[in-house]
Design an enzyme around this catalytic site. Structure first.
Site, PDB file in Angstrom:
ATOM      1  N   ASP A  40      64.796   9.754  51.388  1.00 34.32           N
ATOM      2  CA  ASP A  40      66.129  10.356  51.282  1.00 34.32           C
ATOM      3  C   ASP A  40      66.024  11.875  51.230  1.00 34.32           C
ATOM      4  O   ASP A  40      65.664  12.451  50.204  1.00 34.32           O
ATOM      5  CB  ASP A  40      66.818   9.815  50.022  1.00 34.32           C
ATOM      6  CG  ASP A  40      68.199  10.429  49.802  1.00 34.32           C
ATOM      7  OD1 ASP A  40      68.684  11.145  50.700  1.00 34.32           O
ATOM      8  OD2 ASP A  40      68.785  10.178  48.729  1.00 34.32           O
TER       9      ASP A  40
ATOM     10  N   GLU B 250      45.863  36.347  46.082  1.00 31.29           N
ATOM     11  CA  GLU B 250      45.275  36.468  44.742  1.00 31.29           C
ATOM     12  C   GLU B 250      46.348  36.149  43.706  1.00 31.29           C
ATOM     13  O   GLU B 250      46.935  37.043  43.094  1.00 31.29           O
ATOM     14  CB  GLU B 250      44.747  37.892  44.511  1.00 31.29           C
ATOM     15  CG  GLU B 250      43.634  38.303  45.455  1.00 31.29           C
ATOM     16  CD  GLU B 250      43.196  39.745  45.229  1.00 31.29           C
ATOM     17  OE1 GLU B 250      43.892  40.482  44.489  1.00 31.29           O
ATOM     18  OE2 GLU B 250      42.164  40.147  45.782  1.00 31.29           O
TER      19      GLU B 250
ATOM     20  N   GLU C 255      48.160  35.387  40.331  1.00 31.23           N
ATOM     21  CA  GLU C 255      47.989  35.528  38.892  1.00 31.23           C
ATOM     22  C   GLU C 255      48.938  34.563  38.191  1.00 31.23           C
ATOM     23  O   GLU C 255      49.947  34.145  38.759  1.00 31.23           O
ATOM     24  CB  GLU C 255      48.268  36.968  38.462  1.00 31.23           C
ATOM     25  CG  GLU C 255      47.327  37.977  39.097  1.00 31.23           C
ATOM     26  CD  GLU C 255      47.791  39.419  38.963  1.00 31.23           C
ATOM     27  OE1 GLU C 255      46.966  40.322  39.186  1.00 31.23           O
ATOM     28  OE2 GLU C 255      48.987  39.642  38.651  1.00 31.23           O
TER      29      GLU C 255
ATOM     30  N   GLU D 126      43.326  38.520  33.107  1.00 28.96           N
ATOM     31  CA  GLU D 126      44.063  39.613  33.727  1.00 28.96           C
ATOM     32  C   GLU D 126      44.578  40.590  32.669  1.00 28.96           C
ATOM     33  O   GLU D 126      44.339  40.423  31.478  1.00 28.96           O
ATOM     34  CB  GLU D 126      45.205  39.080  34.600  1.00 28.96           C
ATOM     35  CG  GLU D 126      44.909  39.109  36.102  1.00 28.96           C
ATOM     36  CD  GLU D 126      44.679  40.515  36.652  1.00 28.96           C
ATOM     37  OE1 GLU D 126      45.113  41.493  35.997  1.00 28.96           O
ATOM     38  OE2 GLU D 126      44.064  40.646  37.721  1.00 28.96           O
TER      39      GLU D 126
ATOM     40  N   GLU E 151      43.537  35.116  36.398  1.00 30.60           N
ATOM     41  CA  GLU E 151      43.456  35.095  37.853  1.00 30.60           C
ATOM     42  C   GLU E 151      42.254  34.247  38.254  1.00 30.60           C
ATOM     43  O   GLU E 151      41.166  34.386  37.679  1.00 30.60           O
ATOM     44  CB  GLU E 151      43.310  36.509  38.421  1.00 30.60           C
ATOM     45  CG  GLU E 151      43.292  36.548  39.937  1.00 30.60           C
ATOM     46  CD  GLU E 151      43.320  37.973  40.495  1.00 30.60           C
ATOM     47  OE1 GLU E 151      42.589  38.240  41.469  1.00 30.60           O
ATOM     48  OE2 GLU E 151      44.068  38.811  39.940  1.00 30.60           O
TER      49      GLU E 151
ATOM     50  N   HIS F 217      48.789  39.421  45.321  1.00 31.94           N
ATOM     51  CA  HIS F 217      48.402  40.294  46.420  1.00 31.94           C
ATOM     52  C   HIS F 217      47.908  39.440  47.581  1.00 31.94           C
ATOM     53  O   HIS F 217      47.129  38.507  47.387  1.00 31.94           O
ATOM     54  CB  HIS F 217      47.309  41.267  45.976  1.00 31.94           C
ATOM     55  CG  HIS F 217      47.648  42.021  44.730  1.00 31.94           C
ATOM     56  ND1 HIS F 217      46.698  42.466  43.829  1.00 31.94           N
ATOM     57  CD2 HIS F 217      48.855  42.408  44.224  1.00 31.94           C
ATOM     58  CE1 HIS F 217      47.290  43.094  42.837  1.00 31.94           C
ATOM     59  NE2 HIS F 217      48.599  43.066  43.051  1.00 31.94           N
TER      60      HIS F 217
ATOM     61  N   ARG G 151      46.877  51.914  43.971  1.00 32.40           N
ATOM     62  CA  ARG G 151      47.364  50.575  43.648  1.00 32.40           C
ATOM     63  C   ARG G 151      48.863  50.544  43.353  1.00 32.40           C
ATOM     64  O   ARG G 151      49.426  49.468  43.158  1.00 32.40           O
ATOM     65  CB  ARG G 151      46.580  50.002  42.460  1.00 32.40           C
ATOM     66  CG  ARG G 151      45.128  49.717  42.824  1.00 32.40           C
ATOM     67  CD  ARG G 151      44.303  49.241  41.641  1.00 32.40           C
ATOM     68  NE  ARG G 151      42.916  49.069  42.035  1.00 32.40           N
ATOM     69  CZ  ARG G 151      42.395  47.932  42.498  1.00 32.40           C
ATOM     70  NH1 ARG G 151      43.160  46.874  42.617  1.00 32.40           N
ATOM     71  NH2 ARG G 151      41.126  47.865  42.837  1.00 32.40           N
TER      72      ARG G 151
ATOM     73  N   GLU H 219      45.977  44.791  52.223  1.00 37.04           N
ATOM     74  CA  GLU H 219      46.451  43.965  51.114  1.00 37.04           C
ATOM     75  C   GLU H 219      47.906  44.317  50.830  1.00 37.04           C
ATOM     76  O   GLU H 219      48.221  45.438  50.451  1.00 37.04           O
ATOM     77  CB  GLU H 219      45.568  44.239  49.895  1.00 37.04           C
ATOM     78  CG  GLU H 219      46.015  43.632  48.590  1.00 37.04           C
ATOM     79  CD  GLU H 219      45.223  44.201  47.413  1.00 37.04           C
ATOM     80  OE1 GLU H 219      45.279  43.582  46.338  1.00 37.04           O
ATOM     81  OE2 GLU H 219      44.587  45.261  47.567  1.00 37.04           O
TER      82      GLU H 219
ATOM     83  N   ARG I   8      50.759  44.084  48.432  1.00 36.26           N
ATOM     84  CA  ARG I   8      50.697  43.882  46.981  1.00 36.26           C
ATOM     85  C   ARG I   8      52.023  43.469  46.340  1.00 36.26           C
ATOM     86  O   ARG I   8      52.074  43.158  45.161  1.00 36.26           O
ATOM     87  CB  ARG I   8      50.203  45.177  46.313  1.00 36.26           C
ATOM     88  CG  ARG I   8      48.778  45.517  46.697  1.00 36.26           C
ATOM     89  CD  ARG I   8      48.338  46.860  46.141  1.00 36.26           C
ATOM     90  NE  ARG I   8      48.314  46.899  44.690  1.00 36.26           N
ATOM     91  CZ  ARG I   8      47.325  46.429  43.921  1.00 36.26           C
ATOM     92  NH1 ARG I   8      46.277  45.860  44.483  1.00 36.26           N
ATOM     93  NH2 ARG I   8      47.386  46.535  42.612  1.00 36.26           N
TER      94      ARG I   8
END
Length: 474
Positions: free
Chosen positions: A55, A134, A136, A216, A224, A273, A343, A362, A364
């Site tokens: 369903d 990655e 967390e 972390e 992580e 990330h 970062r 990457e 982020r």
């Protein structure tokens, strides 16, 4: 990758390993695994060809009640043994078909991931999309929450939490992680080492190559566990396995896991990330001689993601809670810029990896509350738009963005401040997602309407506890 290549491989394995139960799993529109189980004795070649009915009207964001019948088709290459069930159970990830036309269902997130891979190949741009997330998460010892007409609250706790330094624990031994100092303390402050190792090894046990595990930044159980990168569809499947394993290993130890981006106020939230690269004929197309060792193609891909980021975040950061994390001051990537070392930028190029095979960037901004199939597909489509239209990402931002003057900072675009803003951006900017019929207008409209009515308005219409602190005595 899976050891199973065909239906016959799975049928032979069921017989050889004396499998008792086969668990059929698929992903709802929002990104949560659903399942039902059948006796292994009834599984035959026709199960994989003809499928089984269910369903669809009871699944979030899917069919209307008058069009509820759907077909579930197992993918033999996804088989693995469940490590938690009492009876020996083989899991199969499934695709969804319309029972009348027998065509793939357009709102099946896994089908959208398949379409983006096919689109990239058909354009001759690349033959492999590598994704390396990655995620967390927090491991808590207790969580309580409720919302009624006359009250609303949440209470979460962790033995590691700094807020517990004064609690009578009979005795309290005092090893509590300071706020923003959870990266990387040893035991006894880090109480979750063995649990994270069990998570990592259980993931390896079901065939997921792993890289590392660690505590972390935040106090109170932030963790992580990192896995090896993989092709897009495979990583979409892997993310669902990952969440399932992480939650159930924690449950074995009487603990609870959340992938909610910002469960704690005034400390770091949980991001995801996403490392991204395109390959063709076993060659990394992102390796080159431009900034930070990238190719022009990679820079154009960055340009596409930065251009479409406000709309993209409707899929990569799809909850109201996502925007409690995306605020300045907590290492949150709120600035739509790119950098080789910064970062606080939305896109970072890892510069410690110097080999051509490791060249990538990457993204982020994303967080682990997302539907991995939709998020990875949307990231890819934004990158492809950048490549196809040669979108210049501008100059990199290698300064500390948080130290810029207000005048300099005003020149850098910011991420949306709320889910409503991201959904509005998606409503205005989604033509790049429609290319190759990867996303359809129906999928985008359904996503926007569901999120607005079921989540944004649901939060907007409820009083917030802090409003009482600010306004009750006015």
């Amino acid at each position: 990758m899976s050891a199973f290549k065909s239906t016959q491989d799975v049928l032979a394995f069921i017989k050889k390993e004396k499998i008792q139960v086969v668990d059929l799993r698929f992903t709802d529109f929002i990104g949560t695994w659903q399942h039902f189980s059948i006796p292994a004795s009834v599984v035959e070649e026709g199960t994989f060809k003809n499928g089984l009915g269910f369903d669809g009207s009871s699944i979030r964001g899917w069919q209307a009640i008058n069009e509820s019948d759907m077909l579930i088709i197992p993918d033999a290459t996804t088989a693995f043994i469940d490590p938690f069930f009492a009876h020996k159970t083989l899991v199969l990830i499934c695709d969804i078909l319309d029972p009348v036309t027998r065509k793939p269902y357009s709102r099946d997130p896994r089908f959208i991931a398949k379409k983006v891979e096919a689109y990239v190949k058909s354009n001759g741009i690349a033959d492999t999309i590598f994704i390396g997330p990655e995620p967390e998460f927090f491991v808590f010892d207790n969580v309580q929450y409720d919302q009624k007409e006359n009250e609303g609250f949440y209470h979460i706790d962790s033995v590691e939490g700094r807020w517990n330094t004064g609690r009578d624990e009979g005795p309290n031994l005092g090893y509590k992680i300071r706020y923003k100092e959870g990266y990387f303390p040893l035991p006894p402050a880090d109480t979750l080492q063995d649990i994270r190792s069990e998570m990592m090894l259980t993931l390896e046990e079901i065939g997921i190559p792993m890289e590392a595990q660690h505590h972390e930044v935040a106090t109170g159980g932030q963790c992580e566990v990192d896995m090896r990168f993989a092709p897009l569809l495979h990583m979409g499947d892997t993310m669902l396995k990952f969440k399932y394993i992480i939650k159930n290993v924690a449950l074995r130890h009487g603990k609870t896991v959340t992938f909610m981006p910002k469960p704690l106020w005034n400390d770091n939230g949980s991001g995801m990330h996403v490392h991204f690269s395109l390959w063709k004929d076993s060659k990394n197309l992102f390796a080159g001689k431009e900034y930070a060792g990238l190719s022009k193609m990679a820079l154009y891909a960055i340009g596409g993601i930065l251009k479409h980021a406000p709309a993209l975040l409707a899929f990569t950061n799809p909850t109201t809670n996502s925007y409690r994390r995306l605020v300045p001051g907590f290492e949150a990537p709120v600035n739509l810029a790119y950098s080789g070392r910064n970062r606080s930028a939305a896109i970072r190029i890892p510069i410690l990896h110097t080999s051509e095979k490791s060249r990538r960037f990457e993204f982020r901004c994303p967080d682990p509350s997302c539907n991995s199939y939709l998020a990875f597909a949307a990231i890819t489509m934004a990158a492809l738009d950048g490549i196809q239209n040669k979108i210049d990402p501008g100059a990199p931002m290698d300064k500390d963005i948080y130290e810029l003057s207000p005048r300099e900072l005003r020149k850098i675009p910011q991420t949306p401040g709320s889910l409503a803003e991201a959904l509005n951006a998606l409503r205005k900017d989604h033509s790049f997602l429609l290319k190759g019929d990867v996303f359809t207008k129906d999928v985008i409209d359904t996503w926007i309407n569901y999120k607005l009515h079921k989540e944004v308005k649901a939060v907007d219409t409820r009083p917030h506890p802090w409003e009482f602190a600010m306004y009750y005595d006015m």
